[in-house]
Motif scaffolding. Structure first.
Motif, PDB file in Angstrom:
ATOM      1  N   PHE A 160       0.413  -1.612  -0.090  1.00 58.03           N
ATOM      2  CA  PHE A 160      -0.038   0.174   0.065  1.00 58.03           C
ATOM      3  C   PHE A 160       1.236   1.519   0.272  1.00 58.03           C
ATOM      4  N   VAL A 161       1.801   1.487   0.785  1.00 59.19           N
ATOM      5  CA  VAL A 161       2.698   2.512   0.738  1.00 59.19           C
ATOM      6  C   VAL A 161       3.584   2.267  -0.579  1.00 59.19           C
ATOM      7  N   LYS A 162       4.014   1.769  -0.958  1.00 57.82           N
ATOM      8  CA  LYS A 162       4.379   1.737  -2.162  1.00 57.82           C
ATOM      9  C   LYS A 162       3.975   2.384  -4.147  1.00 57.82           C
ATOM     10  N   ASP A 163       2.528   1.404  -3.445  1.00 50.96           N
ATOM     11  CA  ASP A 163       1.535   2.366  -4.758  1.00 50.96           C
ATOM     12  C   ASP A 163       1.124   3.871  -4.343  1.00 50.96           C
ATOM     13  N   GLN A 164       0.744   4.654  -2.881  1.00 51.16           N
ATOM     14  CA  GLN A 164       0.563   5.821  -2.341  1.00 51.16           C
ATOM     15  C   GLN A 164       2.267   6.549  -2.672  1.00 51.16           C
ATOM     16  N   LEU A 165       3.106   6.161  -2.610  1.00 51.26           N
ATOM     17  CA  LEU A 165       4.330   6.936  -2.285  1.00 51.26           C
ATOM     18  C   LEU A 165       5.275   6.973  -4.004  1.00 51.26           C
ATOM     19  N   GLU A 166       5.093   5.884  -4.806  1.00 52.72           N
ATOM     20  CA  GLU A 166       5.965   5.743  -6.625  1.00 52.72           C
ATOM     21  C   GLU A 166       4.855   6.365  -7.329  1.00 52.72           C
ATOM     22  N   GLU A 167       4.595   6.636  -6.863  1.00 53.05           N
ATOM     23  CA  GLU A 167       3.186   7.669  -7.824  1.00 53.05           C
ATOM     24  C   GLU A 167       4.006   9.168  -7.840  1.00 53.05           C
ATOM     25  N   PHE A 209      10.012   1.640   5.284  1.00 52.84           N
ATOM     26  CA  PHE A 209       9.948   3.160   4.748  1.00 52.84           C
ATOM     27  C   PHE A 209      11.217   3.166   4.748  1.00 52.84           C
ATOM     28  N   ILE A 210      12.662   2.180   5.059  1.00 54.75           N
ATOM     29  CA  ILE A 210      13.883   2.472   4.548  1.00 54.75           C
ATOM     30  C   ILE A 210      14.500   3.679   3.451  1.00 54.75           C
ATOM     31  N   SER A 211      13.971   2.900   2.860  1.00 56.84           N
ATOM     32  CA  SER A 211      13.931   3.573   0.929  1.00 56.84           C
ATOM     33  C   SER A 211      13.788   5.540   0.762  1.00 56.84           C
ATOM     34  N   TYR A 212      12.347   5.158   1.614  1.00 55.18           N
ATOM     35  CA  TYR A 212      12.245   6.540   1.409  1.00 55.18           C
ATOM     36  C   TYR A 212      13.413   7.506   1.980  1.00 55.18           C
ATOM     37  N   LEU A 213      13.510   7.174   3.699  1.00 59.54           N
ATOM     38  CA  LEU A 213      13.487   7.896   4.892  1.00 59.54           C
ATOM     39  C   LEU A 213      15.009   8.108   4.951  1.00 59.54           C
ATOM     40  N   GLU A 214      16.283   7.363   3.601  1.00 54.20           N
ATOM     41  CA  GLU A 214      17.277   8.061   3.136  1.00 54.20           C
ATOM     42  C   GLU A 214      17.860   8.889   2.322  1.00 54.20           C
ATOM     43  N   ASN A 215      16.372   9.627   1.718  1.00 54.43           N
ATOM     44  CA  ASN A 215      16.796  11.015   1.563  1.00 54.43           C
ATOM     45  C   ASN A 215      15.769  11.275   1.409  1.00 54.43           C
ATOM     46  N   TYR A 216      14.610  11.636   2.697  1.00 50.66           N
ATOM     47  CA  TYR A 216      13.818  12.526   3.303  1.00 50.66           C
ATOM     48  C   TYR A 216      14.297  14.091   2.946  1.00 50.66           C
ATOM     49  N   ILE A 217      15.602  14.152   3.667  1.00 50.92           N
ATOM     50  CA  ILE A 217      15.643  15.693   4.175  1.00 50.92           C
ATOM     51  C   ILE A 217      16.354  16.268   2.282  1.00 50.92           C
ATOM     52  N   LEU A 248       3.836  10.730   2.348  1.00 56.00           N
ATOM     53  CA  LEU A 248       4.861   9.820   3.224  1.00 56.00           C
ATOM     54  C   LEU A 248       4.589  10.737   4.907  1.00 56.00           C
ATOM     55  N   TYR A 249       4.838  11.631   5.343  1.00 51.29           N
ATOM     56  CA  TYR A 249       4.309  12.240   6.282  1.00 51.29           C
ATOM     57  C   TYR A 249       2.925  11.268   6.889  1.00 51.29           C
ATOM     58  N   ASP A 250       2.392  11.413   6.422  1.00 53.33           N
ATOM     59  CA  ASP A 250       0.694  10.978   6.404  1.00 53.33           C
ATOM     60  C   ASP A 250       1.189   9.555   6.810  1.00 53.33           C
ATOM     61  N   LEU A 251       1.093   8.447   6.290  1.00 49.55           N
ATOM     62  CA  LEU A 251       1.394   7.374   6.147  1.00 49.55           C
ATOM     63  C   LEU A 251       3.058   6.580   6.803  1.00 49.55           C
ATOM     64  N   TYR A 252       3.561   7.789   7.138  1.00 46.99           N
ATOM     65  CA  TYR A 252       4.879   7.349   8.718  1.00 46.99           C
ATOM     66  C   TYR A 252       3.941   7.479   9.790  1.00 46.99           C
ATOM     67  N   THR A 253       2.792   8.697  10.277  1.00 45.43           N
ATOM     68  CA  THR A 253       2.630   8.700  11.684  1.00 45.43           C
ATOM     69  C   THR A 253       1.300   7.742  11.405  1.00 45.43           C
ATOM     70  N   ARG A 254       0.529   7.103  11.084  1.00 44.70           N
ATOM     71  CA  ARG A 254      -0.548   6.209  10.520  1.00 44.70           C
ATOM     72  C   ARG A 254      -0.145   4.364  11.228  1.00 44.70           C
ATOM     73  N   THR A 255       1.482   4.529  10.691  1.00 42.88           N
ATOM     74  CA  THR A 255       2.030   3.187  10.578  1.00 42.88           C
ATOM     75  C   THR A 255       2.042   3.634  12.438  1.00 42.88           C
ATOM     76  N   PHE A 264       8.918  21.009   9.456  1.00 41.66           N
ATOM     77  CA  PHE A 264       9.459  21.122  10.684  1.00 41.66           C
ATOM     78  C   PHE A 264       8.759  20.033  10.953  1.00 41.66           C
ATOM     79  N   GLU A 265       7.403  20.076  11.059  1.00 40.45           N
ATOM     80  CA  GLU A 265       6.413  18.600  11.693  1.00 40.45           C
ATOM     81  C   GLU A 265       6.860  17.527  11.165  1.00 40.45           C
ATOM     82  N   ARG A 266       6.658  17.348   9.428  1.00 43.49           N
ATOM     83  CA  ARG A 266       7.897  16.576   9.260  1.00 43.49           C
ATOM     84  C   ARG A 266       9.377  15.772   9.230  1.00 43.49           C
ATOM     85  N   CYS A 267      10.237  17.008   9.639  1.00 39.43           N
ATOM     86  CA  CYS A 267      11.440  16.597   9.825  1.00 39.43           C
ATOM     87  C   CYS A 267      11.351  15.686  11.288  1.00 39.43           C
ATOM     88  N   HIS A 268      10.249  16.165  12.367  1.00 39.20           N
ATOM     89  CA  HIS A 268      10.221  15.844  13.477  1.00 39.20           C
ATOM     90  C   HIS A 268      10.198  14.106  13.471  1.00 39.20           C
TER      91      HIS A 268
END
Length: 731
Positions: free
Chosen positions: A310-317, A365-373, A330-337, A450-454
């Motif tokens: 589900f996460v992959k479908d929502q983010l890769e698009e 989420f590791i592949s998405y968080l590595e280059n998040y910033i 990304l923020y919404d899915l990570y928070t809900r997870t 800032f909220e996403r960064c936190h």
């Protein structure tokens, strides 16, 4: 004496009554308080001749004495009788006490004998119990090998059937005895694994393995059918049998698969997953012997298959096409997870469930968080630049480049020291180039960053990532927007000798002040919690301090030049409106005592500027700027008055003007400014005071501390100064 005796007799009588009643029903006697006088009084009244002299019978003392003597004798006899009875009862009580003590001693001896018998019985019981336990151990030692031998004989029998190739036993042919068959085949399978690999046993080993596999499949199928029917007890039985089979894990997989059938029917997969785990948690303990392992495997399956897909479908698009939507998702899915993980923490998942759930989240989420910033800062820069550009486009304004480097720094230092406008003045047409809407948009974007960064940053990277976001905010809000507006505002301030100049820099000050309050609030509310316990805190505070000092420097420069322009405007008004004849009218007798036209216009202009300053600033800044304006305003009026010569009526007009200026100075609400104009008003009195009173006025409270040269300069302005009389009085 009679009273004392009677009292003793009364008490003994009560004791006698109690003693006489103890052989029968015990009497409840309430002894009333005895009063000897009343008792004697009653005795006297019962005795004939014992009344008073005035009664129906004459008083007879002899007869009364005789009655008293007889009554005392009766009481003595009664006392002796009671005393004998008391002595008898005491003797009887002592006798019974001795008999009771003797009986107690006999009972104690009997108790000791009984205790000894109990000890002997306890020892005998312990001896018999030891013998029984020993006999039981001997029986068990004989029975256990016998049972093993019987069980081995049965297994050899079943093994022979596999060896002969024909299964005749009911346990293998009756489907209802699948549990017993499973136990037997599991043991035969273990035995077969110990046999050597040769032709003699290869066939029987394959038959046992085949039967083992068949029974395993049947049990799994039976478990599956029971799960579909919802028969928890049957599922528990089959799971207990399969526990010793290799296919037990497959049984768990089947259970997990069937649990998820029809579980994801709503749009919220996270809520569905939470309800699924909650439902399974209630029944898994009734089915499996290791429920925490099964539940953990279910959760792992949900995370690694359902949620990850589900996460992959929502983010890769949106990953490459829409950074804004990608970051929001990304923020919404990570928070809900993580919220789902918090709900699952209440279940028993083994010893270290926190680490277990963290690893599952990280695997998704590791592949998405590595280059998040990198994505965050890139999006924030482009978004901030777009917001600013859209604003300047709406104003049809082409941003001019503000020079940097040595030349610009040199110009800035020269401007600060000389207050000279370096470069051409720019007409901004009243535009401040500051927009609260733009600021709110920039701060809102940064707040979300800032909220996403936190939420998305690793704790060790959080301060560094937050600092990067802060530097972007400083770049676009403080430098590209506020600092640019200050520079443009400074360039738009006209020179001090300009006529009818429009002063818009105070509007810039007002808006810059409001904006910086918003910036400071976000710094404290959203950045500080992220860096408060890291070395980046001092770095951020230093950067903020530098920005503040840089802006305050430009604001001070702009305000100073604006005040100069205000004074310049006042000079133009005075030069244009003030005439020499105002203070030295040709017809002294036909003069209307009122403020001059120049004074009225200057005061109107000053009041307007004071109101504007109050609206543009807050706190102590208002007082500071108003005091500076007031001092310059006073100097201007002082120097202006020095340019004219005053007749007597002209001096009165000058006093009217200064009174109006002083009234205007009251609007400043600065004591120092008001004091300056009070002193100036007192100086103007020197223009009209009689020559004989000059010294008295000069020594007054307001003028006594002034330099004599100042006083003299004002006296010299009088038209009659050169008269010998005035010069003599003032010298």
């Amino acid at each position: 004496m009679l009273g004392v005796w009677v009292h003793k007799h009364f008490v003994q009588t009560q004791v006698q009554n109690s003693i006489e009643a103890q052989d029968g029903v015990k009497l409840a006697i309430t002894v009333e308080p005895f009063v000897a006088d009343e008792y004697i009084e009653r005795l006297v009244w019962r005795t004939p001749g014992g009344g008073s002299r005035g009664g129906p019978e004459a008083f007879d003392p002899k007869r009364l004495l005789e009655e008293f003597v007889n009554h005392i004798q009766e009481l003595q006899l009664m006392d002796e009788r009671i005393q004998r009875k008391v002595e008898k009862l005491e003797q009887q009580c002592q006798k019974e006490a001795k008999e009771f003590a003797k009986k107690v001693q006999e009972l104690q001896k009997s108790n000791q004998v009984a205790f000894q018998h109990f000890q002997e019985l306890d020892e005998h019981i312990s001896y018999v119990a030891t013998k029984v336990c020993h006999l039981g151990d001997q029986l068990e030692g004989v029975n256990t090998p016998r049972q093993r031998a019987v069980e081995a004989q049965k297994l050899m029998k079943y093994f022979n059937e596999f060896l002969d190739g024909e299964l005749k036993s009911d346990v293998f042919t009756n489907s209802e005895k699948i549990k017993e068959a499973a136990d037997i085949i599991q043991k035969l399978h273990l035995i077969a694994q110990e046999l050597p690999f040769d032709r003699q046993f290869s066939e029987v080993k394959s038959k046992i393995a085949s039967k083992y596999h068949d029974l395993e499949c049947q049990l799994i199928q039976e478990f599956t059918n029971a799960q579909k029917r919802g028969e928890i007890s049957r599922m528990r039985e089959v799971a207990a049998v399969l526990l010793h089979f290799k296919g037990y894990s497959h049984c768990v997989d089947v259970y997990i698969k069937q649990c998820q059938e029809g579980a994801y029917l709503r749009n919220d997969i996270f809520e569905d997953a939470a309800m699924l785990c909650q439902r399974v948690n209630k029944q898994v303990g009734d089915i499996f012997s290791n429920p925490e392992t099964v539940l953990a495997k279910l959760i792992q399956n949900v995370f690694e298959i359902k949620l990850q897909s589900f996460v992959k479908d929502q983010l890769e698009e949106y990953r490459k096409s829409d950074a804004e939507q990608y970051l929001k998702n990304l923020y919404d899915l990570y928070t809900r997870t993580t919220n789902l993980s918090s709900k699952l923490m209440e279940f028993n998942l083994g010893t270290d469930k926190q680490t277990f759930l963290s690893k599952l989240i990280k695997s998704i989420f590791i592949s998405y968080l590595e280059n998040y910033i990198e994505v965050e800062t890139g999006y924030l820069k482009s978004r901030s630049a777009m917001i600013l550009q859209r604003y300047y486009d709406s104003k049809n304004h082409q941003k001019r480049s503000i020079g940097t480097g040595g030349i610009q720094d040199l110009k800035e230092r020269i401007r600060q020291r000389t207050n000279l406008p370096l470069g051409p003045s720019i007409d901004t047409h009243g535009e401040t180039f500051l927009s609260q809407e733009v600021v709110v948009n920039l701060l809102q974007e940064t707040k979300q960053a800032f909220e996403r960064c936190h939420r998305l940053s690793d704790p060790s990277d959080l301060p560094r990532n937050a600092f990067r976001i802060f530097t972007i905010l400083v770049e676009f809000l403080c430098i590209e927007h506020i600092d640019y507006a200050l520079e443009t505002g400074l360039a738009g301030i006209p020179s001090s000798d300009s006529r009818n100049a429009n002063l818009y820099f105070l509007d810039v000050v007002q808006q810059a002040n409001t904006i910086f309050h918003l910036f400071d609030k976000q710094f404290n509310d959203h950045l500080m919690p992220l860096i408060s316990s890291s070395p980046k805190l001092s770095e951020c505070l230093q950067k903020k301090k530098e920005i503040i000092e840089q802006m305050e420097m430009k604001l001070d420069t702009g305000i100073d030049r604006t005040l100069n322009c205000m004074i310049g405007q006042m000079k133009h008004i005075l030069a244009a409106e003030q005439k020499k004849t105002d203070f030295k009218p040709e017809d002294e007798n036909n003069v209307l005592i009122q403020c001059t036209n120049a004074c009225v216009k200057v005061c109107a202009y000053v009041r307007k500027q004071v109101e504007k300053i109050k609206n543009s600033m807050d706190g102590k800044n208002v007082d500071t700027v108003l005091m500076e304006l007031g001092v310059r305003f006073h100097r201007l009026i002082y120097e202006h008055l020095q340019q004219y010569s005053y007749s007597c009526m002209g001096g009165m007009l000058a006093i009217c003007d200064v009174a109006e200026y002083r009234k205007c100075a009251k609007d400043f609400k600065i004591p120092m400014v008001l004091h300056l104009f009070d002193t100036l008003h007192a100086l103007c009195n020197l223009l009209v005071v009689a020559p004989d009173n000059l010294k008295q006025v000069c020594s007054g409270e307001q003028l006594a501390n002034l330099d004599k040269n100042i006083l003299h300069s004002f006296v010299q302005l009088r038209a009659d100064y050169r008269s010998a009389r005035l010069a003599r009085h003032f010298s």
